[in-house]
Design an enzyme around this catalytic site. Structure first.
Site: not given
Ligand code: GLN
Length: 312
Positions: A64, A67, A191, A243, A261
């Site tokens: 993520s 992003k 994505y 988050y 993650v």
């Molecule tokens: N590719 C992961 C997902 O879509 C990214 C989530 C994350 O890094 N928090 O679940």
């Protein structure tokens, strides 16, 4: 004046020995295989000095953290029109939650939860082919870092494509509300591949420099975004970058940050440093357990905080 190099080395030693390392993500199989004993940190100061320690040069899945950069590209492409399709409020929910989408007409709370980033991928896709958008994304990451070795990890992408049922649910749900213009599988492909880019702490800290330097890449002097846009991206990182752990991160670290993650966290001390910490084990909110601790200690020991601009 704090000795940043000594602080960074000291934190890396402490983190290498830390017993409580969290749990590696297990819903994307290749991530579950990463050694939870890893820890890396890189701090690039405004003058370009880089302090790196531990596994700072080992590439990991940025997940993520992408992003931040996809949002930057989407704002470049459509400007403030993006905000008609994505909000700017913290969600207070898990990164992959679907609940708010029902009552909020398929408009995700912010660009950093999965639903929001999927809309951002749809915006980037526009009428292009997925491979063109992914090529643009890689070129952007390579130009920000000055490093052409950055690539996507196909194994991670394929694993997530095979098991990404929640993201498929989010995308289909938003499509039903008319908030995706492209076919769902194409948007998800974009994505997932953006998340599957592999980078090291040093490379991510290089990529984040424009956010500490009022939108300019300090190495080249080239403008990436306007100063106002850099401020706003930082604001979103502060309010939404972790988050339902964003409030806690702001409280403990006091710097804009974005987690993934894969265990990475990119953090920005405006005017002072671009920082990346990596430890694969996650806390219960899906944010790097030791990455958060490391950044908290770095902020404490350097005095860096957006809430105290004269500290440090
Ligand atoms: N590719 C992961 C997902 O879509 C990214 C989530 C994350 O890094 N928090 O679940």
């Amino acid at each position: 004046m704090a000795d940043i190099g000594a602080i960074v080395r000291e934190i890396a030693e402490e983190m290498a020995a830390a017993p409580d390392r969290g749990r590696v993500a297990d819903y994307i199989a290749p991530l579950a295989a990463i050694d939870p004993g890893k820890f890396g940190i890189a701090v690039i100061e405004a003058d370009g000095t880089c302090h790196a320690a531990g596994d700072a040069d080992e590439p990991f899945s940025i997940q993520s953290i992408c992003k931040v950069f996809t949002l930057t590209m989407a704002l470049g492409k459509v400007g403030d029109a993006l905000w008609q399709r994505v909000g700017r409020e913290p969600s207070g929910s898990a990164f992959n939650s679907i609940v708010q989408l029902e009552t909020e007409a398929g408009i995700p709370r912010n660009p950093f939860i999965n639903a929001g980033a999927i809309v951002v991928s749809d915006v980037l896709l526009g009428g292009l082919e997925p491979r063109e958008v992914l090529g643009e994304f890689l070129r952007f990451m390579r130009s920000l870092t000055g490093d052409d070795t950055i690539v996507m990890d196909e194994i991670v992408a394929r694993a997530e494509q095979a098991t990404g049922f929640r993201n498929a649910a989010l995308a289909n749900y938003m499509k039903a509300f008319g908030n995706l213009t492209n076919p769902v599988d194409r948007v998800l492909g974009v994505y997932i591949h953006q998340c599957a880019v592999a980078m090291s702490c040093r490379q991510l800290a290089l990529a984040g420099r424009f956010l500490m330097a009022r939108g300019r890449n300090p190495a080249t002097g080239g403008g990436v975004v306007s100063p106002g846009r850099a401020r706003r991206i930082n604001a979103l990182m502060m309010t939404c970058g972790h988050y339902d752990g964003s409030g806690e991160f702001a409280f403990r670290v006091g710097l804009p940050g974005k987690s993934g993650v894969g265990g990475g966290i990119l953090a920005v001390a405006p005017g002072r440093a671009s920082i990346c910490a990596w430890a694969p084990g996650l806390n219960e909110r899906g944010n790097s357990q030791l990455g958060s601790v490391a950044l908290e200690r770095l902020a404490q020991r350097t005095g860096w905080s957006v809430f105290d601009p004269v500290g440090g």
